[in-house]
Design an enzyme around this catalytic site. Structure first.
Site, mmCIF file in Angstrom:
data_model
loop_
_atom_site.group_PDB
_atom_site.id
_atom_site.type_symbol
_atom_site.label_atom_id
_atom_site.label_comp_id
_atom_site.label_asym_id
_atom_site.label_seq_id
_atom_site.Cartn_x
_atom_site.Cartn_y
_atom_site.Cartn_z
ATOM 1 N N SER A 286 0.853 -1.182 0.000
ATOM 2 C CA SER A 286 0.000 0.000 0.000
ATOM 3 C C SER A 286 0.889 1.232 0.000
ATOM 4 C CB SER A 286 -0.854 0.004 1.258
ATOM 5 O OG SER A 286 0.002 0.170 2.376
ATOM 6 N N LYS A 287 0.233 2.359 -0.068
ATOM 7 C CA LYS A 287 0.976 3.605 -0.041
ATOM 8 C C LYS A 287 1.833 3.686 1.225
ATOM 9 C CE LYS A 287 0.079 8.284 -1.161
ATOM 10 N NZ LYS A 287 0.086 8.838 -2.418
ATOM 11 N N ARG A 288 1.246 3.258 2.331
ATOM 12 C CA ARG A 288 1.964 3.346 3.609
ATOM 13 C C ARG A 288 3.165 2.418 3.679
ATOM 14 N NH1 ARG A 288 -1.447 2.522 8.661
ATOM 15 N NH2 ARG A 288 0.590 2.014 9.518
ATOM 16 N N SER A 289 3.048 1.273 3.006
ATOM 17 C CA SER A 289 4.154 0.319 3.100
ATOM 18 C C SER A 289 5.173 0.482 1.979
ATOM 19 C CB SER A 289 3.613 -1.108 3.174
ATOM 20 O OG SER A 289 2.698 -1.357 2.135
ATOM 21 N N GLY A 290 5.073 1.550 1.209
ATOM 22 C CA GLY A 290 6.155 1.833 0.263
ATOM 23 C C GLY A 290 5.757 1.985 -1.187
#
Ligand code: GLU
Length: 471
Positions: free
Chosen positions: A238-242
């Site tokens: 996801s966006k949060r994980s990269g």
């Protein structure tokens, strides 16, 4: 043999992400490996979702990574006439039909499907009741109600889907714009694409594509779906994980070569020990057979590792240039030699270029520190002051063009048998204000690259003396 031709076909709905760059890279590598052609096709038929600057970002990012395309960019929005002609062919063959159902009716059908906990499938009302009229219509794909659609994916093997599970999806919208499923197939055929290499998320749409190829009487390209990108908890990235825009990685100071090398390993590996690959070496080693089915874990630590490796490899002149924007201040007026020396000192410890700013502040600003930090073992204030004064004298004596070995020799000679720390610790703290830093001789060597380098060093030592006076 037909010439290999592949395409990277992004929709300009955002800036290029890690996943998109991986798709582009694998297409590029496959084309180069097989002396084929690589084209860029912009799938811009969903005007509502288009993002300003996305096309430009896609093009510049490909350029930054040296993924040169031989053809394109071709814009689907400029080919509407072609899709109109082809939709008519499908309608004439009975493989597509006009649908006049109102949005309200479709919403109602969707609601019913939801209540029954079934996936929505259009009920072919307009196919079964021809002669409908209305102000506007869409064109739907006429999926056979029976039978099975089969295709072979290079990575995932044979994929079979029962047609009754597929929906008569829209191929052309009321405004005459084609949707992805349709324009994509028409273009892949007309552009003589031999291998469709794209993310795994498109595998579920592929049976519909296959039915369209069959309806047109066209040969299928070879499908190659690339494994999903996962985070380290094995969830979809996801966006949060990269999974952010590639740009963001570049801005953070990751080197294009390192990013590319890292991305090559997302779902592919050479099946040997080698990890560092130039683009040329990747082309040489690339093989579709070495693509894995299993999701590819995006591990930022691994990216950091690659980046650190590449930082070590780059010639210092180039590295200093790349580091320039990351000092957190305008360094354009500093001599190149000074900046190169600083980068040289720090490069072994860097994982990303942005770290350079924070690590090297003391080269640009006079340090601030507690007087107590100057303390070495049991030395008295008087002894500390004498030590700093010796450093002052030595710095004055050493010639400006001295290298760190020569500077070190001068200091070591003067100290004789005494504890080296008694001279070097107060000196290093006076120059950096830090508990831990590179050694004082390399720091002095760097300052010597400034015309007023000696004055700066002297001033810092003077400040240390004044601090000790105030104890
Ligand atoms: N336009 C699709 C995308 O945005 C392309 C998928 C494909 O390569 O067929 O990724």
């Amino acid at each position: 043999m037909t010439q290999v031709k592949v395409r990277f076909a992004p929709s300009p709905t955002g800036f290029l992400h890690i996943g998109g760059l991986r798709t582009a890279l694998f297409n590029f590598l496959f084309a180069r490996k097989n002396q084929g052609k690589f084209m860029l096709r912009i799938e811009d038929t969903d005007k509502a979702r288009e993002v300003d600057g996305a096309v430009e970002n896609i093009e510049t990012t490909l350029k930054t990574f040296a993924l040169r395309y031989d053809e394109g960019p071709v814009f689907q929005s400029q080919r509407l006439q072609i899709y109109q002609e082809h939709i008519q062919i499908l309608i004439d063959k009975g493989a597509a039909y006009r649908c006049y159902c109102t949005n309200e009716r479709i919403a109602e059908l969707k609601k019913q499907a939801e209540l029954l906990k079934q996936p929505f499938r259009y009920d072919k009302y307009c196919l079964k009741n021809p002669g409908q009229t209305g102000k506007s219509y869409v064109v739907r794909q006429n999926i056979p109600e029976e039978g099975i659609t089969v295709f072979t994916d290079e990575v995932y093997g044979e994929i079979k889907v029962e047609n009754r599970l597929l929906d008569d999806g829209v191929l052309m919208k009321t405004d005459g714009y084609p949707v992805y499923n349709f324009a994509n197939v028409v273009d892949d055929h007309l552009m003589r694409i031999t291998h469709v290499i794209r993310g795994e998320e498109f595998i579920s749409s592929t049976p519909k594509h296959v039915l369209l190829y069959e309806a047109f009487g066209w040969n299928l390209p070879q499908f190659v779906h690339l494994p999903l990108l996962l985070d380290n908890k094995r969830q979809k990235l996801s966006k949060r994980s990269g999974d952010v825009a590639v740009n963001e990685y570049l801005e953070k100071g990751y080197l294009p070569e390192a990013i590319l090398n890292f991305i090559a390993f997302l779902g592919w590996n050479p099946k040997n020990e080698q990890e560092i690959f130039s683009l040329e070496e990747l082309i040489e080693a690339f093989d579709l057979k070495k693509i894995n089915k299993a999701g590819a874990v995006f591990d930022v630590e691994k990216l950091n590792w690659f980046n650190a490796q590449y930082i070590q490899k780059i010639p210092i002149t180039k590295l200093a240039e790349l580091a320039g924007p990351h000092f957190g201040r305008d360094v354009s007026n500093y001599p190149k030699m000074f900046l190169q020396q600083i980068v040289q000192i720090e490069k072994e410890r860097l994982t990303v270029l942005t770290e350079i700013g924070e690590r090297t502040m003391y080269f640009f600003d006079n340090p601030e520190y507690e007087t107590a930090l100057l303390q070495w073992k049991q030395m008295t204030e008087e002894e500390l002051k004498r030590s700093v004064q010796i450093s002052q004298k030595l710095i004055e004596q050493v010639p400006l063009d001295a290298q760190k070995e020569q500077i070190q020799a001068a200091f070591f000679d003067s100290i004789g048998e005494k504890d080296k720390g008694s001279l070097l610790w107060p000196l290093r703290v006076a120059l950096t204000g830090l508990k831990a830093s590179p050694g004082p001789f390399e720091i002095i060597e760097a300052f010597f690259k400034l015309t007023d380098g000696k004055q700066i060093l002297q001033k810092r030592l003077q400040t240390a003396l004044e601090k000790l006076d105030q104890v």
